[in-house]
Design an enzyme around this catalytic site. Structure first.
Site, PDB file in Angstrom:
ATOM      1  N   ASP A   7      47.229 -91.600  16.003  1.00 22.99           N
ATOM      2  CA  ASP A   7      48.346 -91.548  15.940  1.00 22.99           C
ATOM      3  C   ASP A   7      47.846 -90.750  15.077  1.00 22.99           C
ATOM      4  O   ASP A   7      47.519 -90.147  13.994  1.00 22.99           O
ATOM      5  CB  ASP A   7      48.799 -92.802  14.785  1.00 22.99           C
ATOM      6  CG  ASP A   7      50.517 -92.038  14.628  1.00 22.99           C
ATOM      7  OD1 ASP A   7      51.238 -91.302  14.796  1.00 22.99           O
ATOM      8  OD2 ASP A   7      50.086 -92.748  13.522  1.00 22.99           O
ATOM      9  N   GLU A  68      49.972 -90.999  20.826  1.00 26.15           N
ATOM     10  CA  GLU A  68      51.205 -91.041  20.831  1.00 26.15           C
ATOM     11  C   GLU A  68      51.579 -90.295  21.559  1.00 26.15           C
ATOM     12  O   GLU A  68      51.200 -88.711  20.688  1.00 26.15           O
ATOM     13  CB  GLU A  68      51.708 -90.923  19.116  1.00 26.15           C
ATOM     14  CG  GLU A  68      53.374 -90.982  19.278  1.00 26.15           C
ATOM     15  CD  GLU A  68      53.544 -91.770  17.927  1.00 26.15           C
ATOM     16  OE1 GLU A  68      53.580 -93.042  17.120  1.00 26.15           O
ATOM     17  OE2 GLU A  68      53.877 -89.944  17.238  1.00 26.15           O
ATOM     18  N   ASP A 141      50.019 -94.926   9.718  1.00 28.47           N
ATOM     19  CA  ASP A 141      49.563 -94.068  10.491  1.00 28.47           C
ATOM     20  C   ASP A 141      47.771 -95.179  10.945  1.00 28.47           C
ATOM     21  O   ASP A 141      48.035 -95.588  12.160  1.00 28.47           O
ATOM     22  CB  ASP A 141      48.399 -92.897  10.333  1.00 28.47           C
ATOM     23  CG  ASP A 141      49.669 -92.087   9.287  1.00 28.47           C
ATOM     24  OD1 ASP A 141      50.089 -91.474   9.522  1.00 28.47           O
ATOM     25  OD2 ASP A 141      50.202 -92.231   7.453  1.00 28.47           O
TER      26      ASP A 141
END
EC number: 3.1.21.10
Length: 179
Positions: A7, A68, A141
């Site tokens: 992330d 991501e 996160d």
């Protein structure tokens, strides 16, 4: 299949490693966050993210890296930092010949919770349940990185079949009809 989920972020880059196959219980192998000071020089922050990701790659030896996909946000500074951290993660994987998959936030949320509009708490709760953890990983996160890895494990088999079908179609289309 062992997947390192990333992330991306400059201040907090979530990292999570999940192992398993679609349709079977998954196992978390590690979760954490690579942190950099907000007041540090950008080049030093990116170097710290790179070093952190390299350590995770060395320790866990994933077969895939799921990152991501950066999407447009209103805050250009935030999206730039996210994109830069994302590029570092992709570079680290490419350097080692590890395939990289990009997943959108809504794709990840839908895979893990069933809704592409799920909030952070819902994602954390489902990651906790799916990986049979005692508590949701903190900060968010870290949970998001695990969700990325889970999403990839669950979606990779279908994506591979689609790519193979598309490749077969392309080969047949270029050969044309036989006489």
């Amino acid at each position: 299949m062992r997947v390192l989920g990333v992330d991306p972020g400059l201040t907090r880059c979530g990292i999570g490693v999940v192992e398993g196959v679609a349709g079977r219980p998954l196992t978390m192998l590690g979760v954490g966050v690579v942190r950099t000071p907000a007041d540090a020089d950008l080049s030093h922050r990116l170097l710290a993210v790179e070093r952190g990701i390299e350590e995770w790659l060395d320790e866990h030896r994933p077969e895939f890296v799921a990152v991501e996909r950066v999407f447009s946000q209103h805050n250009v500074r935030t999206v730039m930092g996210t994109a830069q951290a994302s590029a570092v993660a992709m570079l680290c994987a490419a350097r080692r010949g590890i395939p990289v998959a990009l997943h959108t936030p809504s794709e990840v949320k839908a895979a893990v919770t069933g809704s592409g509009r799920a909030d952070k708490a819902q994602v954390g709760a489902m990651v906790t349940r799916l990986l049979r953890l005692a508590a949701p990983p903190k900060p968010a996160d870290a949970a998001d990185a695990l969700a990325l890895a889970i999403c990839h494990i669950w979606r990779a088999p279908a994506q591979n079949r689609l790519q193979q079908a598309a490749a077969r179609h392309t080969v047949h289309a270029t050969k044309g009809p036989t006489a």
